[in-house]
Scaffold this motif. Structure first.
Motif, PDB file in Angstrom:
ATOM      1  N   ARG A  52       0.841  -1.208   0.000  1.00  0.00           N
ATOM      2  CA  ARG A  52       0.000   0.000   0.000  1.00  0.00           C
ATOM      3  C   ARG A  52       0.878   1.261   0.000  1.00  0.00           C
ATOM      4  O   ARG A  52       0.630   2.207  -0.741  1.00  0.00           O
ATOM      5  CB  ARG A  52      -0.925  -0.016   1.216  1.00  0.00           C
ATOM      6  N   GLU A  53       1.930   1.231   0.809  1.00  0.00           N
ATOM      7  CA  GLU A  53       2.836   2.382   0.886  1.00  0.00           C
ATOM      8  C   GLU A  53       3.567   2.577  -0.440  1.00  0.00           C
ATOM      9  O   GLU A  53       3.659   3.704  -0.945  1.00  0.00           O
ATOM     10  CB  GLU A  53       3.849   2.166   2.014  1.00  0.00           C
ATOM     11  N   LEU A  58       4.151   5.627  -5.412  1.00  0.00           N
ATOM     12  CA  LEU A  58       4.327   5.542  -6.861  1.00  0.00           C
ATOM     13  C   LEU A  58       3.237   6.318  -7.597  1.00  0.00           C
ATOM     14  O   LEU A  58       3.517   7.131  -8.480  1.00  0.00           O
ATOM     15  CB  LEU A  58       4.330   4.086  -7.312  1.00  0.00           C
ATOM     16  N   PHE A  59       1.990   6.086  -7.229  1.00  0.00           N
ATOM     17  CA  PHE A  59       0.884   6.734  -7.925  1.00  0.00           C
ATOM     18  C   PHE A  59       0.852   8.236  -7.661  1.00  0.00           C
ATOM     19  O   PHE A  59       0.451   9.012  -8.525  1.00  0.00           O
ATOM     20  CB  PHE A  59      -0.445   6.090  -7.555  1.00  0.00           C
ATOM     21  N   ALA A  60       1.278   8.655  -6.467  1.00  0.00           N
ATOM     22  CA  ALA A  60       1.324  10.086  -6.157  1.00  0.00           C
ATOM     23  C   ALA A  60       2.357  10.802  -7.023  1.00  0.00           C
ATOM     24  O   ALA A  60       2.169  11.958  -7.388  1.00  0.00           O
ATOM     25  CB  ALA A  60       1.633  10.296  -4.680  1.00  0.00           C
ATOM     26  N   LYS A 103      -6.396  -1.454 -11.862  1.00  0.00           N
ATOM     27  CA  LYS A 103      -6.945  -2.407 -10.895  1.00  0.00           C
ATOM     28  C   LYS A 103      -6.306  -2.232  -9.516  1.00  0.00           C
ATOM     29  O   LYS A 103      -6.988  -2.329  -8.500  1.00  0.00           O
ATOM     30  CB  LYS A 103      -6.778  -3.829 -11.393  1.00  0.00           C
ATOM     31  N   LEU A 104      -5.013  -1.958  -9.475  1.00  0.00           N
ATOM     32  CA  LEU A 104      -4.335  -1.775  -8.183  1.00  0.00           C
ATOM     33  C   LEU A 104      -4.793  -0.508  -7.498  1.00  0.00           C
ATOM     34  O   LEU A 104      -4.881  -0.470  -6.257  1.00  0.00           O
ATOM     35  CB  LEU A 104      -2.825  -1.797  -8.367  1.00  0.00           C
ATOM     36  N   LYS A 105      -5.109   0.534  -8.255  1.00  0.00           N
ATOM     37  CA  LYS A 105      -5.598   1.784  -7.646  1.00  0.00           C
ATOM     38  C   LYS A 105      -6.913   1.545  -6.909  1.00  0.00           C
ATOM     39  O   LYS A 105      -7.194   2.192  -5.899  1.00  0.00           O
ATOM     40  CB  LYS A 105      -5.781   2.874  -8.708  1.00  0.00           C
TER      41      LYS A 105
END
Length: 108
Positions: A52-53, A58-60, A103-105
């Motif tokens: 999750r971290e 990564l997405f941020a 999907k991971l988001k």
């Protein structure tokens, strides 16, 4: 209305039905439920804290390209959470990576 139990597989579905019609769960029922959940899972597993971290960071950062290390980490998380037999995705196929990321988001 009571709190709903999380359905993780076919065993949970059968247990919910039998409970609704008044059949009490015994040790054999519990073992069968676990086996059916493993054989016929439904949905994704929850992210572990480190996953999750990693994904949150990564997405941020909103990268425009994924290096090999990022691809390996994303695919290993995806394979575990969605119970997919590991395979080597095309490193240049943006469609595969966009699908994994989308999907991971949803799991964050």
């Amino acid at each position: 209305m009571g709190r709903r139990k999380k359905i993780t597989g076919a065993g949970d579905i059968i247990a919910t039905i039998t409970e609704a019609i008044g059949i009490e769960e015994c040790d054999g029922c519990t073992k069968r439920k676990e086996k059916l959940n493993n054989l016929f899972p439904i949905g994704a597993l929850e992210l572990e804290d480190d996953e999750r971290e990693y994904l949150g960071t990564l997405f941020a950062s909103n990268p425009t390209e994924l290096n090999k290390e990022m691809q390996n980490k994303i695919s290993s998380i995806y394979f575990r959470c969605y119970r997919v037999k590991p395979f080597d995705p095309c490193t240049n196929c943006s469609g595969v990576w966009n699908s994994f990321i989308k999907k991971l988001k949803k799991l964050l």
